[in-house]
Design an enzyme around this catalytic site. Structure first.
Site, mmCIF file in Angstrom:
data_model
loop_
_atom_site.group_PDB
_atom_site.id
_atom_site.type_symbol
_atom_site.label_atom_id
_atom_site.label_comp_id
_atom_site.label_asym_id
_atom_site.label_seq_id
_atom_site.Cartn_x
_atom_site.Cartn_y
_atom_site.Cartn_z
ATOM 1 N N HIS A 1 0.825 -1.210 0.000
ATOM 2 C CA HIS A 1 0.000 0.000 0.000
ATOM 3 C C HIS A 1 0.866 1.270 0.000
ATOM 4 O O HIS A 1 0.512 2.269 -0.617
ATOM 5 C CB HIS A 1 -0.985 0.036 1.172
ATOM 6 C CG HIS A 1 -1.985 1.135 0.991
ATOM 7 N ND1 HIS A 1 -3.116 0.996 0.211
ATOM 8 C CD2 HIS A 1 -1.973 2.429 1.394
ATOM 9 C CE1 HIS A 1 -3.762 2.142 0.166
ATOM 10 N NE2 HIS A 1 -3.097 3.034 0.882
ATOM 11 N N HIS B 1 2.927 10.718 2.790
ATOM 12 C CA HIS B 1 2.463 11.684 1.790
ATOM 13 C C HIS B 1 3.294 12.967 1.783
ATOM 14 O O HIS B 1 3.527 13.553 0.736
ATOM 15 C CB HIS B 1 0.991 12.023 2.018
ATOM 16 C CG HIS B 1 0.080 10.873 1.736
ATOM 17 N ND1 HIS B 1 0.035 10.253 0.512
ATOM 18 C CD2 HIS B 1 -0.804 10.212 2.521
ATOM 19 C CE1 HIS B 1 -0.848 9.270 0.544
ATOM 20 N NE2 HIS B 1 -1.367 9.215 1.760
ATOM 21 N N HIS C 1 21.364 49.279 -3.406
ATOM 22 C CA HIS C 1 20.971 47.890 -3.098
ATOM 23 C C HIS C 1 22.079 46.932 -3.461
ATOM 24 O O HIS C 1 22.019 46.280 -4.488
ATOM 25 C CB HIS C 1 19.704 47.539 -3.870
ATOM 26 C CG HIS C 1 18.988 46.321 -3.356
ATOM 27 N ND1 HIS C 1 19.277 45.051 -3.720
ATOM 28 C CD2 HIS C 1 17.974 46.220 -2.457
ATOM 29 C CE1 HIS C 1 18.476 44.183 -3.112
ATOM 30 N NE2 HIS C 1 17.673 44.867 -2.340
HETATM 31 ZN ZN LIG Z 1 -3.339 5.174 0.634
#
Ligand SMILES: [Zn+2]
Length: 440
Positions: A239, A266, A345
Protein backbone atom coordinates in the site's frame (compact mmCIF):
# COMPACT_ATOMS: atom_id res chain seq x y z
CA UNK A 1 -3.70 -2.63 -22.52
CA UNK A 2 -1.33 0.32 -22.79
CA UNK A 3 0.91 -1.66 -25.11
CA UNK A 4 2.35 1.51 -26.65
CA UNK A 5 3.83 3.29 -23.65
CA UNK A 6 5.57 5.92 -25.75
CA UNK A 7 2.22 7.46 -26.69
CA UNK A 8 -0.40 9.18 -24.54
CA UNK A 9 -3.53 7.31 -23.50
CA UNK A 10 -7.04 8.12 -22.32
CA UNK A 11 -10.03 6.00 -21.34
CA UNK A 12 -12.11 4.50 -24.14
CA UNK A 13 -15.49 5.58 -22.78
CA UNK A 14 -17.16 6.99 -19.68
CA UNK A 15 -17.49 4.59 -16.75
CA UNK A 16 -18.82 5.22 -13.26
CA UNK A 17 -18.52 4.00 -9.72
CA UNK A 18 -20.24 4.94 -6.47
CA UNK A 19 -19.47 4.47 -2.81
CA UNK A 20 -18.74 6.21 0.47
CA UNK A 21 -16.32 9.06 1.08
CA UNK A 22 -13.80 8.20 3.81
CA UNK A 23 -13.59 11.54 5.55
CA UNK A 24 -17.17 12.83 5.31
CA UNK A 25 -18.94 9.45 5.28
CA UNK A 26 -21.23 10.74 2.51
CA UNK A 27 -22.33 8.91 -0.60
CA UNK A 28 -20.35 9.85 -3.70
CA UNK A 29 -20.44 8.83 -7.33
CA UNK A 30 -17.44 9.14 -9.62
CA UNK A 31 -17.31 9.13 -13.40
CA UNK A 32 -14.22 8.67 -15.52
CA UNK A 33 -14.43 10.49 -18.88
CA UNK A 34 -12.04 10.46 -21.87
CA UNK A 35 -9.98 13.63 -22.40
CA UNK A 36 -7.90 15.01 -25.30
CA UNK A 37 -4.09 14.78 -25.60
CA UNK A 38 -2.13 17.05 -23.30
CA UNK A 39 -5.11 17.41 -20.96
CA UNK A 40 -3.64 15.51 -18.02
CA UNK A 41 -5.85 14.37 -15.15
CA UNK A 42 -8.39 16.85 -13.85
CA UNK A 43 -10.95 16.43 -11.08
CA UNK A 44 -14.35 17.97 -11.74
CA UNK A 45 -16.70 18.95 -8.89
CA UNK A 46 -20.12 18.31 -10.43
CA UNK A 47 -21.81 19.25 -7.13
CA UNK A 48 -20.58 22.84 -7.18
CA UNK A 49 -21.78 25.83 -9.14
CA UNK A 50 -19.98 26.19 -12.51
CA UNK A 51 -18.56 22.67 -11.99
CA UNK A 52 -14.95 23.76 -11.38
CA UNK A 53 -12.05 21.50 -12.35
CA UNK A 54 -8.82 21.03 -10.45
CA UNK A 55 -5.65 20.00 -12.22
CA UNK A 56 -3.93 17.01 -10.60
CA UNK A 57 -0.62 18.89 -10.45
CA UNK A 58 1.80 19.54 -7.63
CA UNK A 59 1.10 23.31 -7.85
CA UNK A 60 -2.41 22.56 -6.59
CA UNK A 61 -1.34 20.42 -3.64
CA UNK A 62 -2.91 21.73 -0.44
CA UNK A 63 -2.48 19.32 2.45
CA UNK A 64 -0.89 15.95 3.08
CA UNK A 65 -2.38 15.03 6.47
CA UNK A 66 -2.88 11.26 6.09
CA UNK A 67 -4.23 11.72 2.55
CA UNK A 68 -3.41 13.98 -0.38
CA UNK A 69 -5.66 17.01 -0.94
CA UNK A 70 -5.51 19.23 -4.02
CA UNK A 71 -7.38 22.46 -4.64
CA UNK A 72 -7.68 25.73 -6.51
CA UNK A 73 -9.17 28.83 -4.93
CA UNK A 74 -11.62 27.59 -2.31
CA UNK A 75 -12.40 24.33 -4.14
CA UNK A 76 -10.89 21.14 -2.72
CA UNK A 77 -10.66 17.46 -3.61
CA UNK A 78 -9.44 15.12 -0.85
CA UNK A 79 -7.80 11.69 -0.93
CA UNK A 80 -6.85 11.73 -4.61
CA UNK A 81 -3.92 9.30 -4.33
CA UNK A 82 -5.63 5.95 -4.93
CA UNK A 83 -7.49 6.99 -8.07
CA UNK A 84 -4.36 8.79 -9.33
CA UNK A 85 -2.21 5.71 -8.63
CA UNK A 86 -4.57 3.52 -10.65
CA UNK A 87 -4.75 5.97 -13.58
CA UNK A 88 -1.00 6.50 -13.65
CA UNK A 89 0.02 2.85 -13.26
CA UNK A 90 -2.58 1.62 -15.76
CA UNK A 91 -1.18 4.10 -18.29
CA UNK A 92 -3.99 6.68 -18.44
CA UNK A 93 -2.48 10.14 -19.07
CA UNK A 94 -5.58 12.14 -19.93
CA UNK A 95 -8.95 11.86 -18.16
CA UNK A 96 -11.65 13.82 -16.36
CA UNK A 97 -12.50 12.46 -12.93
CA UNK A 98 -15.97 13.82 -12.28
CA UNK A 99 -17.41 13.60 -8.75
CA UNK A 100 -20.49 14.87 -6.93
CA UNK A 101 -18.60 15.31 -3.65
CA UNK A 102 -15.21 16.53 -2.42
CA UNK A 103 -13.67 13.06 -2.26
CA UNK A 104 -13.64 9.86 -4.34
CA UNK A 105 -15.28 6.74 -2.90
CA UNK A 106 -12.91 4.90 -0.55
CA UNK A 107 -14.08 1.48 -1.76
CA UNK A 108 -12.24 -1.23 0.15
CA UNK A 109 -9.31 1.10 0.93
CA UNK A 110 -7.29 -0.13 -2.04
CA UNK A 111 -6.97 0.91 -5.69
CA UNK A 112 -8.79 -2.23 -6.88
CA UNK A 113 -12.14 -0.48 -7.57
CA UNK A 114 -10.31 2.06 -9.77
CA UNK A 115 -8.44 -0.59 -11.70
CA UNK A 116 -11.79 -2.31 -12.32
CA UNK A 117 -13.28 1.02 -13.41
CA UNK A 118 -10.41 1.75 -15.81
CA UNK A 119 -10.72 -1.74 -17.31
CA UNK A 120 -14.46 -1.18 -17.72
CA UNK A 121 -13.78 2.09 -19.55
CA UNK A 122 -10.87 0.67 -21.54
CA UNK A 123 -7.55 2.38 -22.30
CA UNK A 124 -7.04 3.83 -25.78
CA UNK A 125 -3.92 5.14 -27.43
CA UNK A 126 -3.79 8.77 -28.63
CA UNK A 127 -1.72 10.43 -31.37
CA UNK A 128 0.68 12.50 -29.28
CA UNK A 129 3.91 11.18 -27.79
CA UNK A 130 4.18 10.71 -24.06
CA UNK A 131 5.96 13.21 -21.81
CA UNK A 132 8.63 11.66 -19.63
CA UNK A 133 10.71 12.81 -16.71
CA UNK A 134 14.06 11.03 -16.92
CA UNK A 135 16.07 10.99 -13.74
CA UNK A 136 19.56 12.07 -14.80
CA UNK A 137 21.30 12.28 -11.46
CA UNK A 138 20.44 11.10 -7.93
CA UNK A 139 18.00 13.29 -5.99
CA UNK A 140 16.70 12.82 -2.48
CA UNK A 141 14.38 14.23 0.18
CA UNK A 142 14.16 13.30 3.83
CA UNK A 143 12.12 14.25 6.87
CA UNK A 144 12.83 14.64 10.58
CA UNK A 145 10.60 11.63 11.22
CA UNK A 146 13.00 9.35 9.36
CA UNK A 147 11.28 9.18 5.99
CA UNK A 148 13.75 9.05 3.10
CA UNK A 149 13.17 9.06 -0.64
CA UNK A 150 16.04 8.64 -3.08
CA UNK A 151 15.57 8.85 -6.82
CA UNK A 152 18.15 7.15 -9.04
CA UNK A 153 18.55 7.04 -12.82
CA UNK A 154 16.90 4.00 -14.39
CA UNK A 155 15.49 3.12 -17.79
CA UNK A 156 12.31 1.85 -16.13
CA UNK A 157 9.98 3.17 -13.44
CA UNK A 158 10.91 1.13 -10.36
CA UNK A 159 10.11 1.41 -6.67
CA UNK A 160 12.01 -0.25 -3.82
CA UNK A 161 10.23 0.44 -0.56
CA UNK A 162 10.89 -0.31 3.09
CA UNK A 163 7.96 0.19 5.42
CA UNK A 164 8.32 0.13 9.22
CA UNK A 165 5.68 0.71 11.89
CA UNK A 166 6.16 2.04 15.45
CA UNK A 167 9.16 0.36 17.13
CA UNK A 168 9.95 -1.17 13.74
CA UNK A 169 6.99 -3.53 13.98
CA UNK A 170 5.75 -4.81 10.61
CA UNK A 171 8.97 -4.00 8.81
CA UNK A 172 8.44 -5.03 5.19
CA UNK A 173 10.40 -4.61 1.96
CA UNK A 174 9.41 -4.89 -1.69
CA UNK A 175 11.14 -3.92 -4.93
CA UNK A 176 9.38 -3.93 -8.28
CA UNK A 177 9.10 -2.40 -11.71
CA UNK A 178 5.81 -0.51 -12.03
CA UNK A 179 3.92 -1.80 -15.07
CA UNK A 180 0.15 -2.06 -15.59
CA UNK A 181 0.27 -5.84 -15.12
CA UNK A 182 2.43 -5.73 -11.98
CA UNK A 183 0.33 -2.94 -10.50
CA UNK A 184 -2.92 -4.75 -11.07
CA UNK A 185 -1.67 -7.99 -9.58
CA UNK A 186 0.72 -6.90 -6.83
CA UNK A 187 -0.23 -3.39 -5.70
CA UNK A 188 -3.82 -2.39 -6.52
CA UNK A 189 -5.46 -4.85 -4.05
CA UNK A 190 -3.35 -3.63 -1.07
CA UNK A 191 -5.54 -1.76 1.42
CA UNK A 192 -5.02 1.32 3.57
CA UNK A 193 -3.80 0.53 7.06
CA UNK A 194 -3.88 2.56 10.25
CA UNK A 195 -2.35 2.12 13.68
CA UNK A 196 -4.88 1.82 16.47
CA UNK A 197 -3.18 4.59 18.46
CA UNK A 198 -3.70 6.93 15.48
CA UNK A 199 -7.35 6.07 14.92
CA UNK A 200 -8.84 7.63 18.04
CA UNK A 201 -7.43 11.14 17.38
CA UNK A 202 -8.64 10.89 13.75
CA UNK A 203 -12.13 10.04 14.95
CA UNK A 204 -11.96 12.95 17.41
CA UNK A 205 -10.94 15.26 14.56
CA UNK A 206 -13.82 13.84 12.47
CA UNK A 207 -11.33 12.92 9.75
CA UNK A 208 -12.66 9.42 9.09
CA UNK A 209 -16.45 9.50 9.34
CA UNK A 210 -16.71 6.89 6.58
CA UNK A 211 -13.94 4.70 8.03
CA UNK A 212 -14.63 1.09 9.02
CA UNK A 213 -12.91 -2.29 9.07
CA UNK A 214 -14.34 -2.75 5.57
CA UNK A 215 -12.10 -0.10 4.07
CA UNK A 216 -9.01 -0.11 6.26
CA UNK A 217 -6.83 -2.52 8.21
CA UNK A 218 -6.33 -1.53 11.83
CA UNK A 219 -3.07 -2.55 13.49
CA UNK A 220 -3.22 -2.86 17.27
CA UNK A 221 -0.03 -4.04 18.93
CA UNK A 222 0.88 -7.25 17.13
CA UNK A 223 -2.72 -7.84 16.04
CA UNK A 224 -4.16 -7.02 12.63
CA UNK A 225 -7.88 -6.18 12.61
CA UNK A 226 -9.87 -6.15 9.40
CA UNK A 227 -13.08 -7.61 8.04
CA UNK A 228 -11.23 -9.60 5.42
CA UNK A 229 -7.90 -11.33 6.18
CA UNK A 230 -4.66 -9.87 4.82
CA UNK A 231 -4.49 -10.12 1.03
CA UNK A 232 -0.68 -10.31 1.08
CA UNK A 233 1.66 -11.13 3.97
CA UNK A 234 3.35 -7.80 3.18
CA UNK A 235 0.19 -5.82 2.35
CA UNK A 236 1.43 -2.69 4.16
CA UNK A 237 4.53 -2.08 2.05
CA UNK A 238 2.44 -2.71 -1.04
CA UNK A 239 0.00 0.00 0.00
CA UNK A 240 2.94 2.36 0.66
CA UNK A 241 4.05 1.75 -2.95
CA UNK A 242 0.48 2.43 -4.09
CA UNK A 243 0.51 5.81 -2.31
CA UNK A 244 3.94 6.70 -3.77
CA UNK A 245 2.67 6.01 -7.31
CA UNK A 246 -0.44 8.13 -6.65
CA UNK A 247 1.49 11.06 -5.22
CA UNK A 248 4.16 10.93 -7.95
CA UNK A 249 1.38 11.23 -10.53
CA UNK A 250 1.23 14.91 -9.51
CA UNK A 251 4.43 15.40 -11.57
CA UNK A 252 2.19 15.18 -14.66
CA UNK A 253 4.80 13.16 -16.56
CA UNK A 254 5.79 9.50 -16.73
CA UNK A 255 8.75 8.86 -14.50
CA UNK A 256 11.80 6.94 -15.69
CA UNK A 257 13.80 6.33 -12.55
CA UNK A 258 14.18 4.18 -9.48
CA UNK A 259 12.49 5.42 -6.28
CA UNK A 260 14.13 4.02 -3.16
CA UNK A 261 11.79 4.77 -0.26
CA UNK A 262 12.30 4.23 3.45
CA UNK A 263 9.29 4.81 5.73
CA UNK A 264 7.61 7.02 3.12
CA UNK A 265 4.55 9.19 3.75
CA UNK A 266 2.46 11.68 1.79
CA UNK A 267 4.47 14.67 3.05
CA UNK A 268 7.85 13.39 1.79
CA UNK A 269 6.26 12.01 -1.39
CA UNK A 270 4.96 15.52 -2.08
CA UNK A 271 8.34 17.04 -1.36
CA UNK A 272 9.97 14.76 -3.91
CA UNK A 273 7.32 15.74 -6.47
CA UNK A 274 8.08 19.42 -5.79
CA UNK A 275 11.79 18.78 -6.35
CA UNK A 276 10.97 17.00 -9.63
CA UNK A 277 8.74 19.86 -10.76
CA UNK A 278 11.50 22.38 -10.02
CA UNK A 279 13.99 20.30 -11.97
CA UNK A 280 11.51 20.03 -14.86
CA UNK A 281 11.12 23.82 -14.88
CA UNK A 282 14.90 24.21 -14.99
CA UNK A 283 15.18 21.72 -17.86
CA UNK A 284 12.39 23.35 -19.86
CA UNK A 285 14.16 26.68 -19.48
CA UNK A 286 17.42 25.14 -20.74
CA UNK A 287 15.69 23.65 -23.76
CA UNK A 288 14.87 27.07 -25.17
CA UNK A 289 17.22 28.43 -27.80
CA UNK A 290 19.37 31.22 -26.40
CA UNK A 291 20.56 32.57 -29.73
CA UNK A 292 19.58 36.17 -30.36
CA UNK A 293 17.45 36.20 -33.47
CA UNK A 294 17.43 39.17 -35.82
CA UNK A 295 14.18 40.23 -37.41
CA UNK A 296 11.41 37.62 -37.25
CA UNK A 297 11.00 35.34 -34.25
CA UNK A 298 11.98 37.86 -31.61
CA UNK A 299 11.54 41.53 -30.85
CA UNK A 300 14.36 44.05 -30.59
CA UNK A 301 14.41 46.92 -28.10
CA UNK A 302 12.55 49.27 -30.44
CA UNK A 303 9.78 46.75 -30.97
CA UNK A 304 9.61 46.03 -27.24
CA UNK A 305 9.20 49.74 -26.56
CA UNK A 306 6.38 49.98 -29.10
CA UNK A 307 4.46 47.49 -26.95
CA UNK A 308 5.54 48.44 -23.43
CA UNK A 309 5.13 51.97 -22.10
CA UNK A 310 8.10 51.48 -19.75
CA UNK A 311 11.35 53.40 -20.31
CA UNK A 312 14.80 53.53 -18.74
CA UNK A 313 15.40 52.91 -15.87
CA UNK A 314 12.20 50.93 -15.58
CA UNK A 315 12.32 48.90 -18.78
CA UNK A 316 13.34 45.47 -17.47
CA UNK A 317 13.62 43.61 -20.77
CA UNK A 318 16.16 44.29 -23.54
CA UNK A 319 14.81 41.92 -26.15
CA UNK A 320 12.35 39.13 -26.74
CA UNK A 321 14.31 36.12 -27.96
CA UNK A 322 11.28 34.28 -29.18
CA UNK A 323 7.82 32.87 -28.79
CA UNK A 324 7.03 29.20 -28.52
CA UNK A 325 3.54 28.43 -29.77
CA UNK A 326 0.81 30.74 -28.51
CA UNK A 327 1.56 30.41 -24.82
CA UNK A 328 5.29 30.82 -24.21
CA UNK A 329 7.73 33.67 -24.46
CA UNK A 330 11.37 34.22 -23.54
CA UNK A 331 12.92 37.62 -22.97
CA UNK A 332 16.42 38.66 -22.02
CA UNK A 333 17.85 41.40 -19.82
CA UNK A 334 21.54 42.11 -19.30
CA UNK A 335 22.25 43.45 -15.86
CA UNK A 336 25.16 45.91 -15.61
CA UNK A 337 26.64 47.77 -12.68
CA UNK A 338 25.13 50.92 -14.23
CA UNK A 339 21.60 49.87 -13.20
CA UNK A 340 20.44 52.65 -10.88
CA UNK A 341 19.14 50.28 -8.21
CA UNK A 342 22.66 49.01 -7.47
CA UNK A 343 23.57 52.36 -5.92
CA UNK A 344 21.38 51.69 -2.93
CA UNK A 345 20.97 47.89 -3.10
CA UNK A 346 23.48 47.54 -1.51
CA UNK A 347 26.50 49.86 -1.41
CA UNK A 348 29.60 47.66 -1.64
CA UNK A 349 27.51 44.55 -2.29
CA UNK A 350 25.39 45.05 -5.40
CA UNK A 351 22.48 42.59 -5.64
CA UNK A 352 19.51 42.98 -7.98
CA UNK A 353 16.32 43.52 -5.95
CA UNK A 354 13.86 40.63 -6.23
CA UNK A 355 10.98 42.97 -6.98
CA UNK A 356 12.80 44.13 -10.13
CA UNK A 357 12.89 40.50 -11.29
CA UNK A 358 9.14 40.26 -10.69
CA UNK A 359 8.76 43.46 -12.71
CA UNK A 360 10.84 41.87 -15.50
CA UNK A 361 8.55 38.80 -15.46
CA UNK A 362 5.48 41.06 -15.58
CA UNK A 363 6.85 43.02 -18.56
CA UNK A 364 7.72 39.90 -20.54
CA UNK A 365 4.38 38.26 -19.68
CA UNK A 366 2.47 41.36 -20.77
CA UNK A 367 4.20 41.26 -24.18
CA UNK A 368 2.92 37.68 -24.53
CA UNK A 369 -0.59 38.79 -23.55
CA UNK A 370 -0.40 41.70 -25.95
CA UNK A 371 0.40 39.28 -28.75
CA UNK A 372 -2.48 37.04 -27.68
CA UNK A 373 -5.17 39.73 -27.53
CA UNK A 374 -4.07 40.95 -30.98
CA UNK A 375 -5.95 44.14 -30.42
CA UNK A 376 -4.50 47.43 -29.33
CA UNK A 377 -7.73 48.59 -27.72
CA UNK A 378 -7.16 46.48 -24.64
CA UNK A 379 -4.24 46.41 -22.27
CA UNK A 380 -3.23 43.85 -19.65
CA UNK A 381 -2.73 45.13 -16.13
CA UNK A 382 -0.56 43.31 -13.63
CA UNK A 383 -2.94 42.37 -10.82
CA UNK A 384 -1.23 40.03 -8.37
CA UNK A 385 1.78 37.80 -7.82
CA UNK A 386 1.62 34.46 -6.09
CA UNK A 387 4.15 31.79 -5.08
CA UNK A 388 7.01 34.21 -5.63
CA UNK A 389 10.35 32.70 -4.69
CA UNK A 390 13.83 34.16 -4.91
CA UNK A 391 16.26 31.29 -5.13
CA UNK A 392 19.62 32.85 -5.99
CA UNK A 393 21.06 36.38 -5.99
CA UNK A 394 21.56 38.22 -9.29
CA UNK A 395 24.76 40.25 -9.66
CA UNK A 396 26.07 42.86 -12.11
CA UNK A 397 27.27 41.10 -15.27
CA UNK A 398 24.52 38.49 -15.15
CA UNK A 399 22.24 37.93 -18.12
CA UNK A 400 18.71 37.06 -17.08
CA UNK A 401 16.55 34.91 -19.33
CA UNK A 402 12.95 35.66 -18.47
CA UNK A 403 10.43 32.92 -19.28
CA UNK A 404 6.66 33.32 -19.12
CA UNK A 405 3.97 30.80 -19.90
CA UNK A 406 0.25 31.42 -20.05
CA UNK A 407 -1.32 28.78 -17.82
CA UNK A 408 -4.91 29.93 -17.65
CA UNK A 409 -7.12 32.47 -19.36
CA UNK A 410 -10.66 33.10 -18.10
CA UNK A 411 -12.68 34.56 -20.92
CA UNK A 412 -11.22 37.82 -22.11
CA UNK A 413 -10.81 39.24 -18.65
CA UNK A 414 -8.21 37.33 -16.65
CA UNK A 415 -4.96 35.59 -17.41
CA UNK A 416 -2.59 33.61 -15.22
CA UNK A 417 1.06 33.17 -16.16
CA UNK A 418 3.86 31.10 -14.73
CA UNK A 419 7.17 32.90 -14.92
CA UNK A 420 10.78 32.30 -14.03
CA UNK A 421 14.12 34.02 -14.39
CA UNK A 422 17.21 31.99 -15.27
CA UNK A 423 20.87 32.95 -14.88
CA UNK A 424 23.69 30.55 -15.81
CA UNK A 425 21.28 27.63 -16.22
CA UNK A 426 19.80 28.03 -12.73
CA UNK A 427 16.38 29.34 -11.80
CA UNK A 428 17.01 32.51 -9.75
CA UNK A 429 13.39 33.53 -9.21
CA UNK A 430 9.90 32.39 -10.07
CA UNK A 431 6.28 33.40 -9.57
CA UNK A 432 2.71 33.16 -10.79
CA UNK A 433 1.45 36.46 -12.14
CA UNK A 434 -2.18 37.38 -12.74
CA UNK A 435 -3.31 39.98 -15.23
CA UNK A 436 -6.62 41.60 -15.99
CA UNK A 437 -7.55 43.09 -19.38
CA UNK A 438 -9.10 46.50 -19.55
CA UNK A 439 -10.04 48.76 -22.43
CA UNK A 440 -7.46 51.45 -22.93
ZN1 LIG B 1 -3.34 5.17 0.63
Amino acid sequence: MASTPEFQHTVGKTASLSGTALHTGEKVSLKLHPAPVGYGIKFKRKDLQDEPTIDAKIDNLKTVERATTIGEGSVRVHTVEHVLAALSAMGVDNAIVEMDANEPPIGDGSAQPYVDLIKKAGVTVQEEPQKFFDVREPMHVESKTGALLVLLPDEKFRISCTQAGPNNRFTQFLSMEVTPTAFEREIAPARTFVYYEDVQPLMDKNLIKGGSLENAIVVRGEAVLSKEPLRFADEFVRHKILDIIGDLALVGRRLRGHVVAVKPGHATNAELVRALAREQTRRSAMAVSRAMPAGNGGLDTDEVMKILPHRYPFLMVDRIIGFEGENKITGVKSITINEPFFQGHFPGHPVMPGVMQVEAMAQVASILLFKLTKTSSRVGYFMSADQVKFRKPVFPGDTIFIHAELTRARGNRLAKTKCHCVVNDAVVSEGELMFTFLDK
